[in-house]
Write an enzyme that holds these catalytic residues in place. Structure first.
Site, PDB file in Angstrom:
ATOM      1  N   ASN A 144       0.690  -1.403   0.338  1.00  0.00           N
ATOM      2  CA  ASN A 144      -0.099  -0.129  -0.030  1.00  0.00           C
ATOM      3  C   ASN A 144       0.783   1.168   0.024  1.00  0.00           C
ATOM      4  O   ASN A 144       0.528   2.381  -0.745  1.00  0.00           O
ATOM      5  CB  ASN A 144      -0.783   0.150   1.088  1.00  0.00           C
ATOM      6  CG  ASN A 144       0.012  -0.220   2.253  1.00  0.00           C
ATOM      7  OD1 ASN A 144       0.834  -0.812   2.489  1.00  0.00           O
ATOM      8  ND2 ASN A 144      -0.632   0.163   3.385  1.00  0.00           N
ATOM      9  N   GLU A 240       4.257  -4.440  12.655  1.00  0.00           N
ATOM     10  CA  GLU A 240       2.984  -3.685  12.260  1.00  0.00           C
ATOM     11  C   GLU A 240       1.990  -4.027  11.297  1.00  0.00           C
ATOM     12  O   GLU A 240       1.885  -4.585  10.170  1.00  0.00           O
ATOM     13  CB  GLU A 240       3.575  -1.433  11.509  1.00  0.00           C
ATOM     14  CG  GLU A 240       4.246  -1.056  11.821  1.00  0.00           C
ATOM     15  CD  GLU A 240       3.873  -0.877  13.155  1.00  0.00           C
ATOM     16  OE1 GLU A 240       2.575  -0.721  13.790  1.00  0.00           O
ATOM     17  OE2 GLU A 240       4.866  -0.205  14.139  1.00  0.00           O
ATOM     18  N   CYS A 274      -3.592   0.379   6.419  1.00  0.00           N
ATOM     19  CA  CYS A 274      -3.581   0.123   8.030  1.00  0.00           C
ATOM     20  C   CYS A 274      -4.349   1.131   8.848  1.00  0.00           C
ATOM     21  O   CYS A 274      -5.111  -0.047   9.879  1.00  0.00           O
ATOM     22  CB  CYS A 274      -2.588  -0.424   8.163  1.00  0.00           C
ATOM     23  SG  CYS A 274      -1.207   0.560   9.249  1.00  0.00           S
ATOM     24  N   GLU A 448       7.015   2.038  15.439  1.00  0.00           N
ATOM     25  CA  GLU A 448       8.249   2.646  14.773  1.00  0.00           C
ATOM     26  C   GLU A 448       7.917   3.790  15.103  1.00  0.00           C
ATOM     27  O   GLU A 448       7.129   4.353  16.103  1.00  0.00           O
ATOM     28  CB  GLU A 448       7.516   2.133  13.262  1.00  0.00           C
ATOM     29  CG  GLU A 448       7.750   0.490  12.961  1.00  0.00           C
ATOM     30  CD  GLU A 448       7.410   0.728  11.788  1.00  0.00           C
ATOM     31  OE1 GLU A 448       6.535   0.064  10.809  1.00  0.00           O
ATOM     32  OE2 GLU A 448       8.355   0.086  11.526  1.00  0.00           O
TER      33      GLU A 448
HETATM   34  P1  NAD Z   1       0.903  -9.563   3.581  1.00  0.00           P
HETATM   35  O1  NAD Z   1       0.940 -10.220   5.217  1.00  0.00           O
HETATM   36  O2  NAD Z   1       0.363 -10.280   2.378  1.00  0.00           O
HETATM   37  O3  NAD Z   1       2.510  -8.976   2.925  1.00  0.00           O
HETATM   38  C1  NAD Z   1       3.440  -8.324   3.692  1.00  0.00           C
HETATM   39  C2  NAD Z   1       5.041  -8.452   2.998  1.00  0.00           C
HETATM   40  O4  NAD Z   1       5.048  -9.742   3.765  1.00  0.00           O
HETATM   41  C3  NAD Z   1       4.786  -9.434   1.683  1.00  0.00           C
HETATM   42  O5  NAD Z   1       6.031  -7.784   1.711  1.00  0.00           O
HETATM   43  C4  NAD Z   1       4.408 -10.421   1.618  1.00  0.00           C
HETATM   44  O6  NAD Z   1       5.849 -11.368   0.572  1.00  0.00           O
HETATM   45  C5  NAD Z   1       5.716 -10.758   2.464  1.00  0.00           C
HETATM   46  N1  NAD Z   1       5.085 -12.533   2.877  1.00  0.00           N
HETATM   47  C6  NAD Z   1       4.119 -12.815   3.030  1.00  0.00           C
HETATM   48  N2  NAD Z   1       4.436 -14.133   3.390  1.00  0.00           N
HETATM   49  C7  NAD Z   1       5.430 -14.253   4.302  1.00  0.00           C
HETATM   50  C8  NAD Z   1       5.722 -14.791   4.956  1.00  0.00           C
HETATM   51  N3  NAD Z   1       5.893 -16.159   5.136  1.00  0.00           N
HETATM   52  N4  NAD Z   1       6.593 -14.775   6.032  1.00  0.00           N
HETATM   53  C9  NAD Z   1       7.365 -13.233   5.848  1.00  0.00           C
HETATM   54  N5  NAD Z   1       7.033 -12.773   4.967  1.00  0.00           N
HETATM   55  C10 NAD Z   1       6.241 -13.022   4.280  1.00  0.00           C
HETATM   56  O7  NAD Z   1       0.234  -8.085   2.999  1.00  0.00           O
HETATM   57  P2  NAD Z   1       0.111  -7.382   2.156  1.00  0.00           P
HETATM   58  O8  NAD Z   1      -1.358  -8.199   1.364  1.00  0.00           O
HETATM   59  O9  NAD Z   1       0.742  -6.888   1.562  1.00  0.00           O
HETATM   60  O10 NAD Z   1      -0.605  -5.968   2.776  1.00  0.00           O
HETATM   61  C11 NAD Z   1      -2.074  -5.085   3.741  1.00  0.00           C
HETATM   62  C12 NAD Z   1      -1.996  -6.057   4.668  1.00  0.00           C
HETATM   63  O11 NAD Z   1      -1.041  -5.203   5.296  1.00  0.00           O
HETATM   64  C13 NAD Z   1      -3.212  -5.123   5.792  1.00  0.00           C
HETATM   65  O12 NAD Z   1      -3.481  -6.266   6.094  1.00  0.00           O
HETATM   66  C14 NAD Z   1      -2.842  -3.773   6.114  1.00  0.00           C
HETATM   67  O13 NAD Z   1      -3.169  -3.656   7.261  1.00  0.00           O
HETATM   68  C15 NAD Z   1      -1.100  -3.849   6.701  1.00  0.00           C
HETATM   69  N6  NAD Z   1      -0.234  -2.864   6.890  1.00  0.00           N
HETATM   70  C16 NAD Z   1       0.305  -2.528   8.399  1.00  0.00           C
HETATM   71  C17 NAD Z   1       0.050  -1.464   8.352  1.00  0.00           C
HETATM   72  C18 NAD Z   1       1.029  -0.932   9.959  1.00  0.00           C
HETATM   73  O14 NAD Z   1       2.275   0.056  10.034  1.00  0.00           O
HETATM   74  N7  NAD Z   1       0.229  -1.087  10.694  1.00  0.00           N
HETATM   75  C19 NAD Z   1       0.889  -0.971   7.526  1.00  0.00           C
HETATM   76  C20 NAD Z   1       0.531  -1.448   6.131  1.00  0.00           C
HETATM   77  C21 NAD Z   1      -0.086  -2.115   6.171  1.00  0.00           C
END
Ligand code: NAD
Length: 468
Positions: A144, A240, A274, A448
């Site tokens: 995002n 996060e 998020c 963070e």
């Molecule tokens: P995701 O968890 O699918 O993927 C995030 C990252 O993790 C990607 O780079 C992905 O390739 C990697 N990944 C996937 N499986 C993994 C594993 N088993 N081990 C290590 N890395 C792995 O999330 P997304 O769909 O890319 O993003 C959306 C989510 O992120 C939403 O839930 C959103 O709320 C959250 N988000 C949180 C924050 C925050 O600061 N709290 C900020 C932005 C987005």
């Protein structure tokens, strides 16, 4: 292979295989990114391990290095913003804003101190508290805000004397890969390594023995896997994760006055944020006015390709997420909710979904109970304030929340009752590098930003000696 390349040990490298990157505004593959091999990841980890010794040694060089990184990113702002819009979908103006926020965060990290504090000095002994780097940081980001969230990790990780292996989401690898090439011009080899690949690459990183700390931003489900994987080496962790932020509108709120903030607090970045508003609670008496204000705004928003002049909202970033949002909205509508604005996808190509304001939704519907992470927000009515707070808190998430009203002191007291890492009054998403950001409950672990975020990239060490 020309085009996007990884940065490993100061070298800019392709890989033996690659994966496609889709423009969400066209649904067409427009680029390919390198698929990092296990061997290449090991090389990145080795380089990062070797680079720690030099990088941690000179505090002033790190401050200068981080500021040089920020300058280099600023110099390439247009190119990076173009890539962000192409791969992520956000309007070009928002992409430029993301780049400038990235450098604001990097500069703020450069300005943080790593003080040596005397914490005991009683005549017989003296103890100092020092902050040592942890070593190699595995930094993993979602799709995002690819650059901003990378900046949130790179800044404090490097400031504290660590080195980094950074992996963007496979949906949005391009701006981050380019960032790696750009910062490689100003940093010693191995200090920042950028690799790209599928989810398995993230899992390789979090279980890699060279890694001392994992800084992860993404979904709750993946965060749990990351935590399990980091357990083996007892790696330090910052997570996060997702949110289901509530906005509570108080009975003294003026719907017109709060309309803009309430709307964009939920719909910014096409709702893919998020810590964005995901549920709005309003007193029964204000329901229709708040819905009218939001729906009227929703109908005026220009949705389209991020490259088009005047567009305020781009497409949903990827096909699975588009299908998820479409499904959640359709399910809510068939279960008795109504759309005061939006409600169904726009004609394609492109994953375009209009800002959707739902009424008549309730707990028990997935659009209310789950993180929708898209441009559809339910407006729910409440009878008493206690009930509103209770329902706002009745979720496994606890990222942020907000309270909207005319009496600021009263609103502040209500905000302090939210079980969240951040609680805003008459705003949502007022983030700043000086404010610690993190989630309570399943929205995360640790924070963070600011000195608190910096501390998470350090190992506290007590140095204890007899008094002189
Ligand atoms: P995701 O968890 O699918 O993927 C995030 C990252 O993790 C990607 O780079 C992905 O390739 C990697 N990944 C996937 N499986 C993994 C594993 N088993 N081990 C290590 N890395 C792995 O999330 P997304 O769909 O890319 O993003 C959306 C989510 O992120 C939403 O839930 C959103 O709320 C959250 N988000 C949180 C924050 C925050 O600061 N709290 C900020 C932005 C987005």
């Amino acid at each position: 292979m020309s085009g996007p390349r990884m940065t490993i040990n100061g070298q800019v490298l392709p890989a033996d295989s690659s994966f496609g990157v889709v423009n969400p505004a066209t649904e067409g593959e427009f680029s390919r990114a390198p698929e990092c091999s296990r061997k290449q990841l090991d090389a990145a980890m080795d380089a990062a391990t070797r680079a720690v010794q030099l990088w941690r040694a000179d505090d002033a060089a790190r401050v200068a290095g981080l500021n040089a990184v920020a300058d280099a990113v600023d110099e390439h702002a247009s190119e990076l913003a173009d890539l962000l819009t192409a791969e992520q979908g956000k309007p070009l103006g928002a992409a430029h804003y993301e780049v400038s926020e990235t450098t604001r965060w990097l500069r703020a990290a450069a300005a943080l101190e790593l003080p040596i504090e005397t914490i005991l000095d009683d005549g017989s002994a003296r103890a100092e508290l020092r902050r040592r780097p942890i070593g190699v940081v595995a930094a993993i980001t979602p799709w995002n805000f690819p650059l901003l969230l990378a900046g949130w990790k790179l800044g404090p990780a490097l400031r504290a004397g660590n080195t980094v292996v950074l992996k963007p989401s496979p949906y949005t690898p391009l701006a981050t890969l380019r960032l790696g090439e750009i910062v490689n011009q100003v940093l010693p080899p191995g200090v920042i390594n950028v690799v790209s690949g599928g989810d398995h690459l993230g899992a390789w990183m979090t279980s890699h023995p060279a890694v001392g700390k994992v800084s992860f931003t993404g979904s709750v489900a993946t965060g749990k896997k990351v935590m399990a994987s980091a357990a083996d080496g007892l790696k330090r962790l910052t997570l996060e994760l997702g949110g289901n932020d509530a906005a509570i509108v108080l009975d003294d709120a003026n719907p017109e006055a709060i309309g803009r903030g309430l709307f964009w607090g939920g719909f910014i970045n096409c709702g893919q944020i998020c810590a964005g508003i995901k549920r709005i609670f309003v007193p029964e008496a204000l329901h229709d006015d708040v819905v009218d204000v939001l729906a009227e705004r929703a109908r005026r928003v220009r949705v389209g390709p991020g490259t088009q002049e005047g567009v305020q909202m781009g497409p949903i970033q990827n096909h699975p997420q588009f299908e998820r949002v479409r499904g959640l909205v359709a399910e809510a509508l068939s279960d008795g909710a109504s759309a005061a604005a939006g409600g169904a996808p726009l004609d394609g190509p492109g994953y375009f979904f209009p800002p959707t304001v739902l009424t008549g939704a309730n707990e028990g519907m997935r659009i209310v109970d789950e993180e929708q992470f898209g441009p559809a927000i339910p407006v729910l009515t409440y009878r008493t304030l206690d009930e509103a707070v209770e329902r706002a808190n009745a979720t496994p998430f606890g990222l942020s929340g907000s309270v909207w009203g005319s009496d600021l002191d009263r609103a502040t007291e209500v905000a302090a009752r939210l079980d969240t890492g951040t609680a805003f009054v008459n705003d949502h998403l007022a983030l700043d590098p000086c404010l610690p950001f993190g989630g309570s409950k399943q929205s995360g672990l640790g924070v963070e930003n600011g000195p608190w975020g910096l501390d998470e990239f350090t190992q506290l060490q007590v140095v204890h000696r007899p008094a002189a």
